[in-house]
Write a protein that holds these residues in place. Structure first.
Motif, PDB file in Angstrom:
ATOM      1  N   GLN A   1     -12.517  -7.012  12.003  1.00 14.33           N
ATOM      2  CA  GLN A   1     -11.940  -8.322  12.057  1.00 14.33           C
ATOM      3  C   GLN A   1     -11.477  -8.689  13.147  1.00 14.33           C
ATOM      4  N   GLU A   2     -11.211  -6.872  14.192  1.00 14.02           N
ATOM      5  CA  GLU A   2     -10.636  -7.356  14.855  1.00 14.02           C
ATOM      6  C   GLU A   2     -12.059  -7.820  16.633  1.00 14.02           C
ATOM      7  N   GLY A   3     -13.306  -6.620  16.161  1.00 18.50           N
ATOM      8  CA  GLY A   3     -14.417  -7.414  17.042  1.00 18.50           C
ATOM      9  C   GLY A   3     -14.559  -8.438  16.654  1.00 18.50           C
ATOM     10  N   GLN A   4     -14.753  -8.971  15.995  1.00 15.25           N
ATOM     11  CA  GLN A   4     -15.134 -10.190  15.038  1.00 15.25           C
ATOM     12  C   GLN A   4     -14.309 -11.256  15.658  1.00 15.25           C
ATOM     13  N   THR A   5     -13.556 -11.010  16.206  1.00 17.14           N
ATOM     14  CA  THR A   5     -11.637 -12.143  16.364  1.00 17.14           C
ATOM     15  C   THR A   5     -12.313 -11.915  18.022  1.00 17.14           C
ATOM     16  N   LEU A   6     -13.060 -10.844  18.682  1.00 21.44           N
ATOM     17  CA  LEU A   6     -13.261 -10.816  20.023  1.00 21.44           C
ATOM     18  C   LEU A   6     -14.223 -11.539  20.745  1.00 21.44           C
ATOM     19  N   VAL A   7     -15.364 -11.491  19.167  1.00 21.80           N
ATOM     20  CA  VAL A   7     -16.546 -11.728  19.574  1.00 21.80           C
ATOM     21  C   VAL A   7     -16.287 -13.346  20.167  1.00 21.80           C
ATOM     22  N   GLY A   8     -15.320 -14.147  19.226  1.00 19.71           N
ATOM     23  CA  GLY A   8     -15.079 -14.829  19.135  1.00 19.71           C
ATOM     24  C   GLY A   8     -14.408 -15.339  20.425  1.00 19.71           C
ATOM     25  N   LYS A   9     -13.636 -14.750  20.950  1.00 19.31           N
ATOM     26  CA  LYS A   9     -12.753 -14.894  22.097  1.00 19.31           C
ATOM     27  C   LYS A   9     -13.734 -14.825  23.230  1.00 19.31           C
ATOM     28  N   GLY A  10     -14.558 -14.332  23.276  1.00 18.67           N
ATOM     29  CA  GLY A  10     -15.428 -14.206  24.285  1.00 18.67           C
ATOM     30  C   GLY A  10     -16.747 -15.666  24.157  1.00 18.67           C
ATOM     31  N   GLY A  11     -16.459 -16.276  23.389  1.00 13.23           N
ATOM     32  CA  GLY A  11     -17.627 -17.638  23.934  1.00 13.23           C
ATOM     33  C   GLY A  11     -18.390 -18.035  21.852  1.00 13.23           C
ATOM     34  N   LEU A  12     -19.109 -16.790  21.980  1.00  7.70           N
ATOM     35  CA  LEU A  12     -19.644 -16.409  20.314  1.00  7.70           C
ATOM     36  C   LEU A  12     -19.123 -16.488  19.216  1.00  7.70           C
ATOM     37  N   VAL A  13     -20.081 -16.594  18.108  1.00  9.65           N
ATOM     38  CA  VAL A  13     -19.349 -17.047  16.888  1.00  9.65           C
ATOM     39  C   VAL A  13     -19.375 -16.264  16.031  1.00  9.65           C
ATOM     40  N   PRO A  14     -17.899 -15.577  16.015  1.00  5.88           N
ATOM     41  CA  PRO A  14     -18.573 -14.450  14.497  1.00  5.88           C
ATOM     42  C   PRO A  14     -18.176 -15.164  12.963  1.00  5.88           C
ATOM     43  N   TYR A  15     -18.133 -14.026  12.211  1.00  7.87           N
ATOM     44  CA  TYR A  15     -19.094 -14.682  10.753  1.00  7.87           C
ATOM     45  C   TYR A  15     -18.408 -14.093   9.608  1.00  7.87           C
ATOM     46  N   ARG A  16     -17.635 -13.227   9.910  1.00  9.98           N
ATOM     47  CA  ARG A  16     -16.280 -12.309   8.998  1.00  9.98           C
ATOM     48  C   ARG A  16     -15.462 -13.544   8.719  1.00  9.98           C
ATOM     49  N   GLU A  17     -15.746 -13.564   7.667  1.00 11.49           N
ATOM     50  CA  GLU A  17     -14.348 -14.780   6.743  1.00 11.49           C
ATOM     51  C   GLU A  17     -13.186 -14.564   6.600  1.00 11.49           C
ATOM     52  N   ASP A  18     -12.348 -13.194   7.283  1.00  9.65           N
ATOM     53  CA  ASP A  18     -11.505 -12.749   7.448  1.00  9.65           C
ATOM     54  C   ASP A  18     -11.019 -13.204   9.082  1.00  9.65           C
ATOM     55  N   VAL A  19     -11.599 -13.634   9.842  1.00 10.21           N
ATOM     56  CA  VAL A  19     -11.344 -14.158  11.320  1.00 10.21           C
ATOM     57  C   VAL A  19     -10.614 -15.064  11.697  1.00 10.21           C
ATOM     58  N   PRO A  20      -9.317 -15.045  11.762  1.00 13.23           N
ATOM     59  CA  PRO A  20      -7.835 -16.431  12.490  1.00 13.23           C
ATOM     60  C   PRO A  20      -8.697 -17.443  12.785  1.00 13.23           C
ATOM     61  N   GLU A  21      -8.831 -19.039  12.059  1.00 12.88           N
ATOM     62  CA  GLU A  21     -10.234 -19.734  12.809  1.00 12.88           C
ATOM     63  C   GLU A  21      -9.121 -20.172  14.194  1.00 12.88           C
ATOM     64  N   ASP A  22      -7.787 -20.157  14.039  1.00 14.97           N
ATOM     65  CA  ASP A  22      -6.756 -20.337  14.961  1.00 14.97           C
ATOM     66  C   ASP A  22      -6.869 -19.766  16.876  1.00 14.97           C
ATOM     67  N   GLN A  23      -7.849 -18.607  16.490  1.00 15.40           N
ATOM     68  CA  GLN A  23      -8.017 -17.949  17.436  1.00 15.40           C
ATOM     69  C   GLN A  23      -9.129 -17.137  18.092  1.00 15.40           C
ATOM     70  N   VAL A  24     -10.050 -18.771  17.706  1.00 17.28           N
ATOM     71  CA  VAL A  24     -11.526 -18.904  18.202  1.00 17.28           C
ATOM     72  C   VAL A  24     -11.976 -20.086  18.105  1.00 17.28           C
ATOM     73  N   ARG A  25     -12.837 -20.321  18.913  1.00 18.14           N
ATOM     74  CA  ARG A  25     -13.589 -21.955  19.626  1.00 18.14           C
ATOM     75  C   ARG A  25     -13.822 -22.217  17.892  1.00 18.14           C
ATOM     76  N   TYR A  26     -15.104 -21.451  17.160  1.00 16.08           N
ATOM     77  CA  TYR A  26     -15.745 -21.534  15.780  1.00 16.08           C
ATOM     78  C   TYR A  26     -15.642 -20.287  15.190  1.00 16.08           C
ATOM     79  N   THR A  27     -16.226 -21.123  13.906  1.00 15.00           N
ATOM     80  CA  THR A  27     -16.750 -19.663  12.691  1.00 15.00           C
ATOM     81  C   THR A  27     -17.924 -20.455  12.231  1.00 15.00           C
ATOM     82  N   PHE A  28     -18.422 -19.127  11.951  1.00  8.36           N
ATOM     83  CA  PHE A  28     -19.817 -19.475  10.825  1.00  8.36           C
ATOM     84  C   PHE A  28     -19.190 -20.977   9.741  1.00  8.36           C
ATOM     85  N   GLN A  29     -17.926 -19.705   9.134  1.00  7.60           N
ATOM     86  CA  GLN A  29     -17.252 -21.161   7.832  1.00  7.60           C
ATOM     87  C   GLN A  29     -16.811 -22.282   8.944  1.00  7.60           C
TER      88      GLN A  29
END
Length: 365
Positions: free
Chosen positions: A299-327
């Motif tokens: 979860q931590e790593g996927q959130t940081l993947v999102g902070k780096g501009g990629l799109v994480p896909y774990r359902e428990d990634v906080p959407e308010d901390q990244v630009r977009y998620t798969f969901q």
């Protein structure tokens, strides 16, 4: 090619704290995971070959190095195909090569899955991820990055800004003088990323997709990289791009002059590119590589993947901390309009005939 080295220099107390933290096995992991942690201490660091830029890497590398400060990480930024051709040329030699591969060359990942070239390591995090996260033994998915429609907002009026592939075709065929030579996309005949993307799109859309492509094929000028596409759209050389990597345009929108660009998730089929990640068999630093794979999928790593501009896909990634998620993107366009570009074996067996059909469609035939 870019080489980035990230090492953590800390004082005595920070080092002691990092050592203590490193002894802890992550919650839910097997007890003997401590052997991987301790094994990494005797290794010489971690070399990653990827098609990701420095800004994509920085957040996750910072987080990983805080957790495992003794693992020195180096990343080399290459094109998707070059990630693999370089490793393939080096493996078996005495030269230092990659401990982890990351790329969007989905046909290569399909081949590696078929031939068993990746270390058969199944992360404890896989249980928390969707089925597509682990398509073959040793082949993981780091991120799910969308391909979007981009356009020059200063030159294209609202009435001609497409919301999907069908509306793009309608706008272009209604005004061919304006759009001929002014549309771009990844050339599936010259780029493995484009091949994977367009193969997946046509596999879902069938003859209707091919029919639409033939209508605008002669208006398209193919490219092999998303960055140049966006720059040429911004300067007006192109009016719009189809299936352009979202991670290349999202940061551009926030830079000076970014307001000249616009984008849309295609409402009739948004391609989500699965970015592959794996540990080559025979890697020099396998324990360090396993630590990184596990962290990147957490979860931590996927959130940081999102902070780096990629799109994480774990359902428990906080959407308010990244630009977009798969969901989130699935909600925007609807689940039925998500086209997942994965690691299908047919990317290997059908590549030749597909490229022939692609070239004909681009010529309007």
């Amino acid at each position: 090619m870019k080489l980035t080295t990230l090492s953590v220099m800390a004082g005595l107390f920070a080092g002691i704290a990092g050592f203590a933290q490193a002894q802890e096995v992550p919650a839910g992991y097997p007890a003997d995971y401590s052997k991987i942690i301790e094994g990494s201490r005797a290794e010489s660091g971690l070399m990653i070959y990827s098609n990701m830029a420095d800004n994509n890497w920085q957040p996750i590398l910072k987080g990983f190095s805080a957790k495992y400060p003794w693992v020195k990480v180096e990343t080399i930024d290459l094109g998707s195909g070059t990630v693999h051709s370089r490793w393939e040329a080096e493996k078996g030699s005495k030269s230092r090569t990659a401990d982890v591969l990351v790329s969007g060359a989905n046909d290569r990942w399909a081949a590696y899955g078929k031939d068993g070239l990746m270390e058969d390591y199944k992360s404890p995090e896989i249980a928390q991820l969707p089925e597509f996260a682990y398509p073959y033994p040793g082949v993981n998915v780091l991120s799910t990055d969308p391909l979007v429609i981009t356009y020059n907002a200063a030159l294209l009026p609202d009435t001609q800004r497409p919301k999907g592939f069908a509306s793009l075709v309608a706008a272009a065929t209604a005004d061919p003088d304006t759009f001929t030579g002014k549309i771009t996309t990844y050339d599936a005949a010259r780029n493995s990323f484009g091949l994977s993307a367009w193969w997946s799109y046509m596999d879902k859309k069938g003859e209707q997709g091919w029919s639409d492509l033939r209508k605008i094929g002669p208006m398209i000028r193919g490219e092999t990289s998303g960055g140049p596409m966006n720059e040429k759209i911004a300067t007006g050389e192109y009016l719009m791009g189809i299936a352009v990597s979202g991670i290349t345009i999202f940061p551009r929108l926030e830079q000076p002059g970014g307001e000249i660009l616009g984008f849309a998730f295609p409402d009739d089929g948004t391609i989500m590119m699965l970015r592959g990640m794996g540990i080559p068999k025979g890697a020099a630093n396998p324990n360090s590589a396993k630590l990184f794979i596990d962290y990147a999928l957490s979860q931590e790593g996927q959130t940081l993947v999102g902070k780096g501009g990629l799109v994480p896909y774990r359902e428990d990634v906080p959407e308010d901390q990244v630009r977009y998620t798969f969901q989130k993107i699935s909600e925007i366009v609807g689940k039925d309009n998500i086209i997942t570009a994965g690691f299908d074996q047919r990317l290997i067996t059908e590549a030749g005939p597909f490229v022939e059909k692609w070239n004909a469609a681009i010529a309007g035939k």
